[in-house]
Design an enzyme around this catalytic site. Structure first.
Site, PDB file in Angstrom:
ATOM      1  N   ASP A  53       0.837  -1.200   0.000  1.00 17.94           N
ATOM      2  CA  ASP A  53       0.000   0.000   0.000  1.00 17.94           C
ATOM      3  C   ASP A  53       0.871   1.249   0.000  1.00 17.94           C
ATOM      4  OD1 ASP A  53      -2.720  -1.038   0.098  1.00 17.94           O
ATOM      5  OD2 ASP A  53      -2.129  -1.883   2.024  1.00 17.94           O
ATOM      6  N   ASP A  92     -10.477  -5.197  -1.117  1.00 16.76           N
ATOM      7  CA  ASP A  92      -9.448  -4.728  -0.179  1.00 16.76           C
ATOM      8  C   ASP A  92     -10.074  -3.845   0.892  1.00 16.76           C
ATOM      9  OD1 ASP A  92      -7.101  -3.848   1.015  1.00 16.76           O
ATOM     10  OD2 ASP A  92      -6.427  -2.649  -0.709  1.00 16.76           O
TER      11      ASP A  92
HETATM   12  C1  DX5 Z   1      -6.247   0.527   2.904  1.00 18.32           C
HETATM   13  C2  DX5 Z   1      -5.312  -0.417   2.203  1.00 18.32           C
HETATM   14  C3  DX5 Z   1      -5.562  -1.839   2.541  1.00 18.32           C
HETATM   15  C4  DX5 Z   1      -5.318  -2.128   4.001  1.00 18.32           C
HETATM   16  C5  DX5 Z   1      -6.128  -3.318   4.420  1.00 18.32           C
HETATM   17  O1  DX5 Z   1      -6.052   1.806   2.434  1.00 18.32           O
HETATM   18  O2  DX5 Z   1      -5.453  -0.318   0.804  1.00 18.32           O
HETATM   19  O3  DX5 Z   1      -4.780  -2.708   1.715  1.00 18.32           O
HETATM   20  O4  DX5 Z   1      -3.967  -2.397   4.255  1.00 18.32           O
HETATM   21  O5  DX5 Z   1      -6.053  -3.447   5.801  1.00 18.32           O
HETATM   22  P1  DX5 Z   1      -7.107  -4.330   6.598  1.00 18.32           P
HETATM   23  O6  DX5 Z   1      -7.097  -5.703   5.985  1.00 18.32           O
HETATM   24  O7  DX5 Z   1      -6.626  -4.289   7.992  1.00 18.32           O
HETATM   25  O8  DX5 Z   1      -8.447  -3.659   6.409  1.00 18.32           O
HETATM   26 ZN    ZN Z   2      -4.473  -1.901  -0.461  1.00 16.51          ZN
END
Ligand code: DX5
Ligand code: ZN
Length: 217
Positions: A34, A174
């Site tokens: 990310d 995601d």
């Molecule tokens: C949010 C990111 C995600 C995040 C997901 O902006 O794009 O990829 O890391 O985290 P979780 O799985 O904890 O929601």
């Molecule tokens: Zn992401």
């Protein structure tokens, strides 16, 4: 069975190499990175230098999620750092064709991402230019948020559109993804499930990944 992408955002960065190796041996299919620039989203994370390090630690494909205001400037360094997929945000780049074709021309797979409140209907004209369509199920910017159930219907409709148009485009989801949601996400058409918290904060990472694949555990 869906692929599972481990987002390193919730990993322990003081021992990131060990965390990536652990995720690989526990069965993830992709490492999700990310990238945030402090402009498109408030937070800032890392750039291509960390992506290159992760690439040297794993043989898994790298799935780079660009949450940046000017994605076109990030493509070349990310491909050179080892990115296999590069996904840009529709909200950052409503005329994304040039950037998408640049990603493919450099040999990576091109993805387009949409936030939970952005409709996907207008993306059909981009199907010939993309290999991946990422539907965000939280507002981008941080890990550990609650899954937005409204996106399930959007995923199913998008999958239907992709199938009807006859393209081989992977549908990725995601944000707030956890094992208890796996079956619904798969039924809604998800090909790739991204998770940070559910993987890196799990008591048993292997079990969490199997749960995300909806395997009997
Ligand atoms: C949010 C990111 C995600 C995040 C997901 O902006 O794009 O990829 O890391 O985290 P979780 O799985 O904890 O929601
Ligand atoms: Zn992401």
């Amino acid at each position: 069975m869906p692929k599972v992408a481990a987002s390193i955002l919730s990993a322990d960065f003081s021992r990131l190499k060990a965390e990536v190796e652990k995720a690989e041996s526990a069965g993830v299919d992709l490492i999700h990175l990310d990238v945030m620039d402090g402009r498109f989203v408030d937070n800032a994370t890392f750039d291509h230098t960390l992506v290159a390090k992760v690439d040297s630690w794993t043989s898994l494909p790298l799935d780079v999620h660009l949450m940046v205001a000017d994605p076109g400037n990030w493509v070349q360094p990310m491909v050179e750092a080892g990115a296999d997929y590069i996904t840009i945000h529709y909200e950052a780049c409503p005329e994304p064709r040039t950037v998408l074709s640049d990603i493919r021309r450099r040999g990576a797979r091109a993805g387009i991402a949409v936030n939970p409140d952005t409709p996907t209907e207008q993306l059909a004209s981009l199907f010939p230019e993309i290999d991946l369509l990422l539907i965000m199920s939280v507002q981008p910017g941080r890990a550990g948020q609650e899954f937005d159930r409204r996106v399930l219907a959007k995923m199913a409709e998008t999958k239907r559109q992709i199938r009807a148009a006859g393209y081989e485009i992977e549908l990725e989801v995601d944000g707030g993804v956890k094992p208890e949601l796996a079956r619904q996400l798969i039924e809604a058409g998800a090909d790739i499930l991204v998770a940070a918290t559910a993987i890196f904060q799990a008591d048993d990472m292997r079990r969490a990944i199997a749960g995300l694949k909806d395997e009997d555990v």
